[in-house]
Write an enzyme that holds these catalytic residues in place. Structure first.
Site, mmCIF file in Angstrom:
data_model
loop_
_atom_site.group_PDB
_atom_site.id
_atom_site.type_symbol
_atom_site.label_atom_id
_atom_site.label_comp_id
_atom_site.label_asym_id
_atom_site.label_seq_id
_atom_site.Cartn_x
_atom_site.Cartn_y
_atom_site.Cartn_z
ATOM 1 N N GLY A 10 -9.667 4.393 4.509
ATOM 2 C CA GLY A 10 -8.486 3.630 4.885
ATOM 3 C C GLY A 10 -7.426 4.470 5.574
ATOM 4 C CG LEU A 12 -2.635 7.366 1.802
ATOM 5 C CD1 LEU A 12 -1.699 8.335 2.509
ATOM 6 C CD2 LEU A 12 -1.952 6.749 0.570
ATOM 7 C CG ASP A 44 -17.816 -3.411 -6.142
ATOM 8 O OD1 ASP A 44 -16.578 -3.450 -6.311
ATOM 9 O OD2 ASP A 44 -18.545 -4.412 -6.257
ATOM 10 C CB ALA A 68 -4.177 -0.536 -2.460
ATOM 11 C CB THR A 109 4.256 -0.348 -2.592
ATOM 12 O OG1 THR A 109 5.105 -0.870 -1.564
ATOM 13 C CG2 THR A 109 4.239 -1.363 -3.734
ATOM 14 C CG ASP A 110 8.842 0.421 -0.007
ATOM 15 O OD1 ASP A 110 7.712 -0.115 0.032
ATOM 16 O OD2 ASP A 110 9.602 0.454 0.986
ATOM 17 C CE1 TYR A 132 0.710 -3.882 -1.628
ATOM 18 C CE2 TYR A 132 3.020 -3.808 -0.973
ATOM 19 C CZ TYR A 132 1.811 -3.164 -1.173
ATOM 20 O OH TYR A 132 1.702 -1.825 -0.923
ATOM 21 C CE LYS A 136 -0.199 -0.457 -4.868
ATOM 22 N NZ LYS A 136 -1.548 0.183 -4.857
ATOM 23 C CD1 TRP A 156 5.147 -0.628 7.168
ATOM 24 C CD2 TRP A 156 7.052 -0.435 8.327
ATOM 25 N NE1 TRP A 156 5.066 -1.471 8.250
ATOM 26 C CE2 TRP A 156 6.224 -1.372 8.974
ATOM 27 C CE3 TRP A 156 8.294 -0.139 8.862
ATOM 28 C CZ2 TRP A 156 6.605 -2.010 10.144
ATOM 29 C CZ3 TRP A 156 8.694 -0.784 10.021
ATOM 30 C CH2 TRP A 156 7.849 -1.714 10.652
#
Length: 295
Positions: A10, A12, A44, A68, A109-110, A132, A136, A156
């Protein structure tokens, strides 16, 4: 130190894998589900037996959980799928890492914050405004039940992409090049952050762990430039020498899925350890977009 990276194909995960793999202090393996190449292990994360077998074979000291569902709209459209990856699979991984005494680093995440009281420290109370963010935050909670694991919150993200739409930030290059009238959000304040810089930050953290610095709880990292999507388009236009006079600003929140206003993350818990980034935003953007300019 042996390291396993989930979601290593992905946005990141690729940069984290590349950065750590190049460091002789680490032995690195990566997993992927839908985009597996010869360097990665197909896994998986919802398959308990497969996860257990993978961990027992690799015997990692640290697992960096980059996998994610990170798009808020897709989370809202497919909540069961998003919850499975962001929470259920995370809980499974956290439990099995604990059983083999591996430390799990959970990428969060923020968007766990509601955006009304920035900047946010790692100790501030989360209050996500969309599914979302809620998923998280739930992922954080299942990870932090285990004392050996820790969380890294990020905002972001952008970086080296296989295609521009892989990040909402790099996708703005097409918006600029098309020269068609378009309105972009000029309400939500965001902090674009390079995945290459995040990879360097994680490398610095792991090297400190090798030297017996203890990591626990929640840490945060962020780029330093505050901007709306409209303002970011102008930053990219300047970095890439493109016109932006066809872009107009929408100063009211206008989203199909709610977004927080400003979730600026206080990263002092990491900077106080001497951890730092290296490049300004414009330089990062220009480097990552140069291969697409002129195409």
């Amino acid at each position: 130190m042996k390291i396993l990276i989930t979601g290593a194909s992905g946005l990141l995960g690729r940069s984290v894998f590349k950065q750590l793999y190049s460091n002789p202090a680490f032995t690195v393996a990566g997993t992927a589900f839908s985009r597996v190449d010869e360097n990665l292990i197909h896994l998986d994360l919802s398959d308990s037996d497969a996860v257990k077998t993978c961990l027992q074979e690799i015997k990692p000291d640290v697992v960096i959980h980059c996998a994610a569902e990170r798009w808020p709209d897709r989370c809202a459209e497919n909540p069961d799928t998003a919850w499975q990856l962001n929470v259920s699979s995370t809980e499974l991984l956290a439990k099995q890492c604990s059983e083999i005494d591996a430390q799990l680093v959970y990428i969060s995440t923020d968007y766990v914050f509601d955006g009304t009281a920035a900047p946010y420290s790692s100790d501030d109370t989360p209050n996500p405004v969309n599914f979302y963010g809620r998923s998280k935050r739930a992922g954080e909670e299942v990870v932090l039940k285990y004392a050996n694991h820790w969380v890294l919150r990020l905002p972001w993200l952008f970086g080296p992409v296989a295609y521009l739409e892989e990040s909402g930030i790099t996708a703005l290059l097409d918006t600029l090049r098309e020269q068609k009238p378009v309105t972009l959000d000029h309400w939500a304040v965001r902090f674009p952050t390079s995945v290459e810089e995040v990879a360097e930050v994680l490398e610095q953290c792991l090297l400190k762990i090798c030297c017996n610095t203890k990591f626990e709880g929640i840490y945060q990292w962020s780029g330093d430039t505050a901007c709306t999507r409209y303002e970011l388009a102008h930053i990219i236009a300047e970095a890439c020498e493109l016109r932006a006079d066809h872009i107009s600003a929408d100063s009211e929140p206008n989203f199909s899925v709610p977004r927080p206003y400003n979730c600026q993350l206080d990263k002092s818990r990491l900077t106080d350890l001497g951890i730092q980034g290296k490049e300004p935003l414009q330089q990062q953007l220009a480097r990552n977009l140069k291969t697409f300019i002129g195409n």
